[in-house]
Design an enzyme around this catalytic site. Structure first.
Site, PDB file in Angstrom:
ATOM      1  N   GLU A  97       0.734  -1.340   0.227  1.00  0.00           N
ATOM      2  CA  GLU A  97       0.092  -0.119   0.029  1.00  0.00           C
ATOM      3  C   GLU A  97       0.940   1.283   0.006  1.00  0.00           C
ATOM      4  O   GLU A  97       0.169   2.490   0.016  1.00  0.00           O
ATOM      5  CB  GLU A  97      -0.920   0.024   1.178  1.00  0.00           C
ATOM      6  N   ASP A 140      -7.962  -6.335  -3.262  1.00  0.00           N
ATOM      7  CA  ASP A 140      -6.879  -6.570  -2.316  1.00  0.00           C
ATOM      8  C   ASP A 140      -7.151  -7.746  -1.422  1.00  0.00           C
ATOM      9  O   ASP A 140      -6.706  -7.830  -0.289  1.00  0.00           O
ATOM     10  CB  ASP A 140      -7.029  -5.358  -1.199  1.00  0.00           C
ATOM     11  N   ASN A 189      -1.095  -8.092  -2.522  1.00  0.00           N
ATOM     12  CA  ASN A 189      -1.821  -7.245  -3.476  1.00  0.00           C
ATOM     13  C   ASN A 189      -0.706  -6.625  -4.541  1.00  0.00           C
ATOM     14  O   ASN A 189       0.495  -6.346  -3.854  1.00  0.00           O
ATOM     15  CB  ASN A 189      -2.669  -6.284  -3.132  1.00  0.00           C
TER      16      ASN A 189
END
Length: 646
Positions: A218, A358, A304
């Site tokens: 992220e 995700d 992810n």
């Protein structure tokens, strides 16, 4: 890198004193145990002793099964609190202690979430353990890691090998401490917060190395995994999980038995991503790693592929073209098996190609032998994925055998087992277009996140699974930056309970048939891992701090206690002086509890990438912070331990 006293055959002399400051050490004269066997063989031998808990999952197969039977379904209701130990940290406490023999004494080692305080407890008197030493790294700390870490400042555990306690810090250090004195043996910086990299996942001991990765997808990090020598901390091998075939360690033999999963000849490399997006392409390794010593293979899952706004990860402009198999963003959201000695990729299977939800695949891969498809005692890998499906693969070659949903799923119709082995996606539940909200189940935290399952290897089909019972509304956003180390999600996520009053559920699940054997619904999140014992008891905790023991056959509650804070740690069991104990961390946090542990604004619907809404709806704002290890055993005079020292 610093290295001192790194020889394997050493004698340690130390004085018994009581010190209070962090980083100070105490102890008693002892001799380090040495052996020609590999560190992994030593762990396996320790795991044969039912009284110990020598690795994060108790063994490198990650079964989280204790062979102990003193506490059983008939008497678990007599368990009593015995002692507690502060972890010196009030952030989320994922992970678990380990219990091993060091210098002829039973020792417990544990590490907290940030600031990653390591403690050594002498369990010779198991009802009154003595702190032998504690350690916290004080020099060269990078406090920016606290803000960089995506989903709380947790630590999922440490390892013990060759007389060393090996652990990682949030800001990227891998450190080996002398197990008897707590002194630094070696230390090296592996991850860089300025690149979005932080370390939270437990590594695994494989041969003479420790293998570990980092998180940060992220924050635009590019994921990798690497092996480091237990002797001196030097890097032995390392590979990225995306990029060229050389970058990821593919060979002509990769997926040789199952070529439809992707071979060297068919691998698209950097063309799996537009432009240089693979350099920000996630596929980090922040969860659990298992190891099969006989096959010499390690197994792990990847995260992810960077930004949650999927159109930026595709060269094409339509959902159909982005899902045609050319833009899968390999090897994100994949299970990967590597040769533990060389790191070469033996097989890989992508669970969620071209991710739009995700659905990190970092959850544990549990190694058991199972009678399946006409083969007796077949070596398999079982993985409960965030995407809501429970997978069974032959761990030798990666052949997919089963894929059943274990929670409600609508993003895919099914996994095409035996055909393409790919998910059959549902476009209506696939977030794709910028600023277009889409509903999907499960939510981004998955049908199960990192909270690990447990299984009794004598009944390898039935797993005890802490599950999340929620869905989400996901709105991809415009990408405004490509800077590593800064927010790279670019999505508004609102997570909610599709069934009011059902946020979490622990269930016994048959991975062969896909049937739920029993289930225990909960109005609070079950972010704790599970423990199952040969005594027929399953232990787990929930986000408001209730620690439970239930019957493994029926799920019937046998015992429960309210602890001081939410439980996101994983219970363990061990036996000292004839007495069985159960220990667990309490301290609310993790992604699900981040709004509490980080003091976030509970009125922000999209805070903590969707966690705030769930925390608010389940009243987690009322749960106090914590950071304590709690320990229990059977009460009553008939269960008193025998003093073997007399």
């Amino acid at each position: 890198m610093s290295s001192q006293n790194s020889g394997r055959s050493r004698r340690f002399t130390w004085c018994v004193t009581m010190l209070a400051g962090l980083g100070l050490t105490v102890g008693a004269t002892a001799v380090a145990q040495t052996s020609d066997m590999s560190a992994t063989s030593s762990i396996a031998k320790s795991a044969e002793n039912p009284d110990l808990w020598p690795a994060p999952g108790r063994n490198n197969e990650l079964t989280r099964f204790s062979p102990l039977t003193q506490i059983n379904a008939g008497n678990a209701g007599n368990m009593q609190f015995m002692w507690s130990q502060s972890l010196s940290s009030l952030r989320g406490q994922e992970g678990q202690p380990i219990v091993v023999q060091v210098g002829g004494k039973p020792m417990m080692f544990l590490v907290s979430g940030w600031p990653n305080v390591v403690q050594a407890l002498d369990l010779s008197n198991p009802d009154e353990p003595v702190t032998v030493w504690n350690y916290v790294k004080k020099d060269g700390r990078d406090d920016s890691a606290v803000a960089i870490a995506c989903c709380d400042t947790v630590n999922r555990g440490l390892n013990y090998a060759d007389g060393k306690v090996i652990f990682h810090t949030l800001d990227g250090y891998l450190i080996a401490l002398d197990a008897l004195t707590g002194k630094v043996d070696w230390s090296d910086k592996l991850a860089s917060p300025e690149k979005g990299q932080t370390m939270t996942g437990a590594g695994v001991i494989a041969g003479k190395n420790i293998i570990i990765g980092y998180g940060g997808a992220e924050l635009a990090a590019r994921g990798s995994v690497a092996a480091y020598s237990i002797d001196d901390g030097k890097k032995v091998w390392g590979f990225f999980n995306n990029g060229t075939a050389k970058d990821v360690g593919m060979t002509a033999d990769t997926n040789k038995a199952v070529p439809k999963h992707g071979t060297l000849k068919t691998f698209r490399g950097v063309d799996e991503y537009p432009g240089d997006e693979h350099t920000r392409g996630g596929a980090t390794v922040w969860g659990w790693i298992s190891y099969d010593e006989k096959l010499n293979l390690i197994y792990y899952g990847t995260s992810n592929p960077g930004t949650w706004s999927p159109s930026y990860r595709c060269k094409n402009d339509t959902w159909e073209k982005c899902n045609d198999g050319t833009q899968d963003n390999k090897w994100s959201l994949s299970l990967i098996a590597r040769n533990a000695s060389t790191g070469e990729m033996v097989w890989a299977y992508q669970l969620t190609p071209f991710d739009e939800w995700d659905y990190d695949a970092i959850n544990e891969s549990v190694l058991v032998n199972m009678d399946i498809d006409g083969q007796k005692n077949r070596p398999v890998l079982v993985h409960f994925d965030r995407n809501g499906f429970a997978y069974v693969l032959d761990r030798r070659d990666g052949k997919l055998l089963r894929a059943h949903n274990f929670v409600p799923v609508n993003w895919a119709e099914k996994i095409d087992v035996g055909g393409t082995d790919r998910p059959i996606k549902v476009k209506a539940h696939s977030p794709f277009g910028v600023d277009k909200a889409v509903q999907a189940c499960p939510g981004a935290m998955g049908g199960k996140d990192q909270q690990p399952v447990a299984v009794d290897p004598s009944n390898p089909q039935v797993f005890y699974v802490p599950t999340n019972q929620w869905c989400m509304e996901d709105t991809p956003l415009k990408r405004t930056s490509t800077q590593q180390g800064s927010g790279y999600a670019f999505a508004n996520v609102y997570m909610y309970e599709p069934t009011a009053g059902l946020a979490g559920q622990v269930q016994a699940f048959d991975v062969d048939t896909g049937k739920i054997v029993w289930k225990n619904p909960n109005k609070y999140q079950t972010w704790s891992g599970a423990l199952v014992t040969a005594g027929g008891v399953v232990f787990y905790g929930d986000m408001v701090g209730k620690f439970r023991a239930v019957d493994s056959k029926t799920g019937k509650e046998l015992w429960a206690r309210n602890l001081g804070s939410g439980i996101i740690g994983n219970p363990i069991s061990y036996k000292i002086n004839g007495q069985q104990y159960v220990s667990v961390f309490a301290g609310i946090g993790g992604w699900s509890g981040l709004p509490v542990s980080a003091g976030l604004n509970f009125s922000d619907k999209y805070g903590a990438i969707g966690a705030t809404a769930m925390a608010k709806s389940t009243n987690l704002n009322l749960v106090p912070l914590g950071g304590t290890l709690y320990t229990f055993r059977l009460g009553g005079s008939e269960h008193q331990a025998v003093d073997t020292t007399k």
